[in-house]
Motif scaffolding. Sequence first.
Motif, PDB file in Angstrom:
ATOM      1  N   ALA A  86       0.829  -1.204   0.000  1.00 50.18           N
ATOM      2  CA  ALA A  86       0.000   0.000   0.000  1.00 50.18           C
ATOM      3  C   ALA A  86       0.868   1.260   0.000  1.00 50.18           C
ATOM      4  CB  ALA A  86      -0.927  -0.002   1.221  1.00 50.18           C
ATOM      5  N   VAL A  87       1.896   1.267   0.834  1.00 52.44           N
ATOM      6  CA  VAL A  87       2.793   2.427   0.900  1.00 52.44           C
ATOM      7  C   VAL A  87       3.594   2.544  -0.399  1.00 52.44           C
ATOM      8  CG1 VAL A  87       4.718   3.481   2.132  1.00 52.44           C
ATOM      9  CG2 VAL A  87       2.926   2.277   3.403  1.00 52.44           C
ATOM     10  N   LEU A  88       4.090   1.425  -0.891  1.00 53.42           N
ATOM     11  CA  LEU A  88       4.915   1.437  -2.106  1.00 53.42           C
ATOM     12  C   LEU A  88       4.147   1.975  -3.304  1.00 53.42           C
ATOM     13  CD1 LEU A  88       7.540   0.623  -3.590  1.00 53.42           C
ATOM     14  CD2 LEU A  88       6.505  -1.637  -3.958  1.00 53.42           C
ATOM     15  N   VAL A  89       2.966   1.401  -3.563  1.00 53.62           N
ATOM     16  CA  VAL A  89       2.184   1.816  -4.736  1.00 53.62           C
ATOM     17  C   VAL A  89       1.739   3.275  -4.605  1.00 53.62           C
ATOM     18  CG1 VAL A  89       0.062   1.400  -6.043  1.00 53.62           C
ATOM     19  CG2 VAL A  89       1.423  -0.533  -5.243  1.00 53.62           C
ATOM     20  N   SER A  90       1.359   3.685  -3.398  1.00 54.42           N
ATOM     21  CA  SER A  90       0.898   5.068  -3.187  1.00 54.42           C
ATOM     22  C   SER A  90       2.000   6.074  -3.494  1.00 54.42           C
ATOM     23  CB  SER A  90       0.401   5.248  -1.746  1.00 54.42           C
ATOM     24  OG  SER A  90      -0.704   4.427  -1.489  1.00 54.42           O
ATOM     25  N   PHE A  91       3.220   5.776  -3.043  1.00 52.36           N
ATOM     26  CA  PHE A  91       4.307   6.729  -3.286  1.00 52.36           C
ATOM     27  C   PHE A  91       4.853   6.634  -4.700  1.00 52.36           C
ATOM     28  CE2 PHE A  91       4.214   7.293   1.290  1.00 52.36           C
ATOM     29  CZ  PHE A  91       4.460   8.659   1.388  1.00 52.36           C
ATOM     30  N   ILE A  92       4.772   5.467  -5.323  1.00 56.65           N
ATOM     31  CA  ILE A  92       5.095   5.395  -6.755  1.00 56.65           C
ATOM     32  C   ILE A  92       4.131   6.282  -7.534  1.00 56.65           C
ATOM     33  CG2 ILE A  92       5.020   3.905  -8.789  1.00 56.65           C
ATOM     34  CD1 ILE A  92       6.168   1.662  -7.094  1.00 56.65           C
ATOM     35  N   ASN A  93       2.857   6.207  -7.163  1.00 59.69           N
ATOM     36  CA  ASN A  93       1.846   7.052  -7.811  1.00 59.69           C
ATOM     37  C   ASN A  93       2.165   8.530  -7.605  1.00 59.69           C
ATOM     38  OD1 ASN A  93      -0.786   8.648  -7.815  1.00 59.69           O
ATOM     39  ND2 ASN A  93      -1.485   6.694  -8.630  1.00 59.69           N
ATOM     40  N   PHE A  94       2.527   8.910  -6.378  1.00 59.28           N
ATOM     41  CA  PHE A  94       2.822  10.308  -6.075  1.00 59.28           C
ATOM     42  C   PHE A  94       4.041  10.803  -6.867  1.00 59.28           C
ATOM     43  CE2 PHE A  94       5.293  13.273  -3.345  1.00 59.28           C
ATOM     44  CZ  PHE A  94       4.450  14.371  -3.445  1.00 59.28           C
ATOM     45  N   PHE A  95       5.116  10.018  -6.868  1.00 56.07           N
ATOM     46  CA  PHE A  95       6.326  10.452  -7.573  1.00 56.07           C
ATOM     47  C   PHE A  95       6.130  10.423  -9.088  1.00 56.07           C
ATOM     48  CE2 PHE A  95       8.348   9.270  -3.458  1.00 56.07           C
ATOM     49  CZ  PHE A  95       8.848  10.533  -3.166  1.00 56.07           C
ATOM     50  N   THR A  96       5.242   9.563  -9.573  1.00 57.94           N
ATOM     51  CA  THR A  96       4.902   9.603 -11.000  1.00 57.94           C
ATOM     52  C   THR A  96       4.213  10.922 -11.342  1.00 57.94           C
ATOM     53  OG1 THR A  96       4.615   7.203 -11.029  1.00 57.94           O
ATOM     54  CG2 THR A  96       3.687   8.435 -12.866  1.00 57.94           C
ATOM     55  N   SER A  97       3.326  11.377 -10.461  1.00 54.34           N
ATOM     56  CA  SER A  97       2.658  12.665 -10.672  1.00 54.34           C
ATOM     57  C   SER A  97       3.680  13.810 -10.696  1.00 54.34           C
ATOM     58  CB  SER A  97       1.616  12.914  -9.576  1.00 54.34           C
ATOM     59  OG  SER A  97       0.606  11.934  -9.603  1.00 54.34           O
ATOM     60  N   ILE A  98       4.680  13.749  -9.795  1.00 50.38           N
ATOM     61  CA  ILE A  98       5.718  14.778  -9.771  1.00 50.38           C
ATOM     62  C   ILE A  98       6.532  14.742 -11.063  1.00 50.38           C
ATOM     63  CG2 ILE A  98       7.801  15.579  -8.589  1.00 50.38           C
ATOM     64  CD1 ILE A  98       5.269  16.072  -7.016  1.00 50.38           C
ATOM     65  N   LEU A  99       6.890  13.536 -11.501  1.00 55.99           N
ATOM     66  CA  LEU A  99       7.650  13.389 -12.745  1.00 55.99           C
ATOM     67  C   LEU A  99       6.859  13.932 -13.934  1.00 55.99           C
ATOM     68  CD1 LEU A  99      10.049  12.268 -14.388  1.00 55.99           C
ATOM     69  CD2 LEU A  99       8.887  10.032 -14.396  1.00 55.99           C
ATOM     70  N   ALA A 100       5.589  13.573 -13.999  1.00 51.04           N
ATOM     71  CA  ALA A 100       4.738  14.059 -15.090  1.00 51.04           C
ATOM     72  C   ALA A 100       4.604  15.580 -15.046  1.00 51.04           C
ATOM     73  CB  ALA A 100       3.357  13.407 -15.011  1.00 51.04           C
ATOM     74  N   THR A 101       4.517  16.137 -13.829  1.00 52.86           N
ATOM     75  CA  THR A 101       4.409  17.592 -13.688  1.00 52.86           C
ATOM     76  C   THR A 101       5.670  18.287 -14.183  1.00 52.86           C
ATOM     77  OG1 THR A 101       2.935  17.332 -11.796  1.00 52.86           O
ATOM     78  CG2 THR A 101       4.010  19.463 -12.035  1.00 52.86           C
ATOM     79  N   LEU A 102       6.843  17.723 -13.865  1.00 46.30           N
ATOM     80  CA  LEU A 102       8.102  18.278 -14.371  1.00 46.30           C
ATOM     81  C   LEU A 102       8.133  18.262 -15.892  1.00 46.30           C
ATOM     82  CD1 LEU A 102      10.666  16.634 -11.904  1.00 46.30           C
ATOM     83  CD2 LEU A 102      10.124  19.070 -12.074  1.00 46.30           C
ATOM     84  N   VAL A 103       7.704  17.143 -16.470  1.00 49.65           N
ATOM     85  CA  VAL A 103       7.701  17.025 -17.933  1.00 49.65           C
ATOM     86  C   VAL A 103       6.748  18.039 -18.551  1.00 49.65           C
ATOM     87  CG1 VAL A 103       7.100  15.523 -19.857  1.00 49.65           C
ATOM     88  CG2 VAL A 103       8.390  14.609 -17.920  1.00 49.65           C
ATOM     89  N   VAL A 104       5.529  18.086 -18.017  1.00 52.61           N
ATOM     90  CA  VAL A 104       4.511  18.973 -18.593  1.00 52.61           C
ATOM     91  C   VAL A 104       4.960  20.424 -18.560  1.00 52.61           C
ATOM     92  CG1 VAL A 104       2.210  19.933 -18.190  1.00 52.61           C
ATOM     93  CG2 VAL A 104       2.538  17.456 -18.192  1.00 52.61           C
ATOM     94  N   PHE A 105       5.481  20.869 -17.426  1.00 51.28           N
ATOM     95  CA  PHE A 105       5.824  22.287 -17.334  1.00 51.28           C
ATOM     96  C   PHE A 105       7.168  22.623 -17.950  1.00 51.28           C
ATOM     97  CE2 PHE A 105       2.142  22.478 -14.745  1.00 51.28           C
ATOM     98  CZ  PHE A 105       1.670  23.754 -14.962  1.00 51.28           C
ATOM     99  N   ALA A 106       8.053  21.641 -18.095  1.00 49.84           N
ATOM    100  CA  ALA A 106       9.255  21.880 -18.887  1.00 49.84           C
ATOM    101  C   ALA A 106       8.875  22.096 -20.352  1.00 49.84           C
ATOM    102  CB  ALA A 106      10.216  20.704 -18.746  1.00 49.84           C
ATOM    103  N   VAL A 107       7.953  21.270 -20.848  1.00 48.33           N
ATOM    104  CA  VAL A 107       7.491  21.413 -22.237  1.00 48.33           C
ATOM    105  C   VAL A 107       6.683  22.693 -22.405  1.00 48.33           C
ATOM    106  CG1 VAL A 107       6.011  20.409 -24.013  1.00 48.33           C
ATOM    107  CG2 VAL A 107       7.533  18.940 -22.676  1.00 48.33           C
ATOM    108  N   LEU A 108       5.783  22.979 -21.444  1.00 50.21           N
ATOM    109  CA  LEU A 108       4.984  24.200 -21.548  1.00 50.21           C
ATOM    110  C   LEU A 108       5.851  25.446 -21.383  1.00 50.21           C
ATOM    111  CD1 LEU A 108       1.715  23.284 -19.595  1.00 50.21           C
ATOM    112  CD2 LEU A 108       2.140  23.225 -22.056  1.00 50.21           C
ATOM    113  N   GLY A 109       6.948  25.357 -20.614  1.00 53.13           N
ATOM    114  CA  GLY A 109       7.875  26.482 -20.516  1.00 53.13           C
ATOM    115  C   GLY A 109       8.549  26.756 -21.848  1.00 53.13           C
TER     116      GLY A 109
END
Length: 732
Positions: A337-360
């Motif tokens: 439960a902890v592993l999957v939840s934090f993988i999900n969270f860090f995936t969101s952070i990674l996706a956010t970095l990608v999205v705003f690097a591209v949008l920048g």
Amino acid sequence: MPKNSKVVKRELDDDIIESVKDLLSNEDSADDAFKKSELIVDDPEEKDMDGEKSSESGKSEGLRPAWSNKMQYILAQVGFSVGLGNVWRFPYLCQKNGGGAYLIPYLVLLMIIGIPLFLLELAVGQKIRRGSIGVWNFISPKLGGIGYASCVVCFFVALYYNVIIGWSLFYFSQSFQHPLPWNECPLVKNASHTFVEPECDKSSATIYYWYREALNISDSISESGGLNWKMTLCLLSAWVLVCLAMIKGIQSSGKVMYFSSLFPYVVLVCFLIRALLLKGSMDGIRHMFTPKLAIMLEPKVWREAAIQVFFALGLGFGGVIAFSSYNKKDNNCQFDAVLVSFINFFTSILATLVVFAVLGFKANVLSGKCIIENSEIITKLLKMGTISQNLIPVHVNLSDITPQDYHLVYDIIKKEKEKEFPDFHLSPCLVEDELNKAVQGTGLAFIAFTEAMTHFPASPFWSVMFFLMLINLGLGSMFGTIEGIVTPVVDAFKIRKEILAVACCLLAFLLGLIFVQRSGSYFVSMFDDYSATLPLLVVVILENIAVSAVYGIDKFMDDMKNMLGFAPYKYYYYMWKYVSPLVLFILMIASMVQILLSPPGYNAWIKEKAVEEFFHYPPWGLALCISLMIMAILPVPIVFIVRYFKPIEDNSDNLASVNYKKGRVIKEPSNLEGDNDSLIHGKIASEVPSPNMGNNIYRKPNGSPTRDTAPNGRYGIGYLMADMPKMPESDL
């Protein structure tokens, strides 16, 4: 014998017969064979321990399928929880709700409702080894409607979620050409001259391609416009992919998970590396994570963070329960439960970095174009004498102006020509203004991101990779969603999984044709807004109540301790009993208020104006919105009423199991997988050597309509105590 339980062979030794010696005191020689025979006993504590071997050995076709290995299971849970929302919803919420400060409420809510409720679903699925229908029937029969409600919501979500995969398939198929077809506006020719398509000229190339070429959208939800054949074929392809992956259950979908779950990470990392090498990418990341602490304190931010946590982990859908039901009984689900939840969270952070690097990068490109266009306006104003040349600094070259010089000239003109300035129609051309144009969902994936990729070197390659990533993210979530339908129904009604999977996909495709009309995207928005949010909140609240209040939180903690081999953290006890139900209830009230205060409507694309306009749903549309919410929740009260006022007879004549204890024959928890009346290993009922005890005890034939009942109301397997002479229970 019970098909899907472990066969436990126990010799009838002296320890067993010691407590029933008086009962068997009149046995004859036939009983020698009986005592030497082997009992087939359904042991609930041990029956699942061999489950993980079933997929490999295949020796007993009735055993429940199991994951080939732990990695396959984790990838399945990650693939289900990590979906399109991580890429196009989380970055938008992060930007809208305080940038980096948004991560604080998100993490807090992840800890108090996300991980505890995710663990709750993992634990009940792993312990009971059934889909959502079987699990909640076992926990509390009167609340058995929770499982049916989960299936209904899963079906509603699957209907429109696969349409988005179909859209991604269309863009994927169109990406194998250079330049990309949405790179520039199409030209229209008539008898006299050629001109740019007016709808595209008023908007942009990517917006035009999305609304006109891809969707061929109508002006309102009431204008069907007929089927869009391109999107119909893409939807069919999407359902074929899902059906092929699900037709054999986890044996087929589990292998697909290796690609569908891991490939998006490869693409995200590649995109991040490439984007960081582009001019302006750091502007986007800096804008993204600049905290706005004042916004973080608003209640709306916490409500949206809670809903994002809720949907990011797939709570209430039944997919989490279905996947965990194929686990080993002693699997450490607390760690999962902890592993999957934090993988999900860090995936969101990674996706956010990608999205705003591209949008920048995109913001810098658009800002540069804006500066060039406005520099030409300033040059014209200088030639007309409207602006004096003395206002322009000597070092500034308007034909090759830098962003810093342009902003300097802009500020000077605005200050010196304050009254006339609005008539000049000059724009500040700030990168921040472009980045503040928050977009989410289809607006991010099919408009903003596609526009950014047209400026990439080798843009077709990056477009192929991006839409292939979206397809895989969508398919990973779809596998979990369909598993949340198929597994419970197969467990409850004993339907062949292959037939049910094909029938489910076929029915969903036929119903999904409503989403590939020209007005189809309006129905996608309707289902997204009304078919899942409130019903799933109700489902998860009832799940929490069923475990903590009805089943008993102390009993559940003991079950987890026996299952895991160690006591779970006391933290979860307090979360399940007090904190999570309270937070969920507040969230449900806030969501209901939000629905009531927000006018039910949709954004329609108006072709003549080339803009979106908000329209209220027509009366039939409003009725459909209400019907979606009611139909999703309706199984809960129906099942409760039926079982409360007219209890459904359980089939314990087929489900009971036996256990011997000192001086007792007691009823064990029913085996939900079905039963076989034979007690003797390897024998059918007619072949069993019966204990010859006159008429005191006899073996009932298979298929007997009445239950094997003891006078004291206890049930054994296959033995009827009706004709026994009455004796004190202590003697028995």
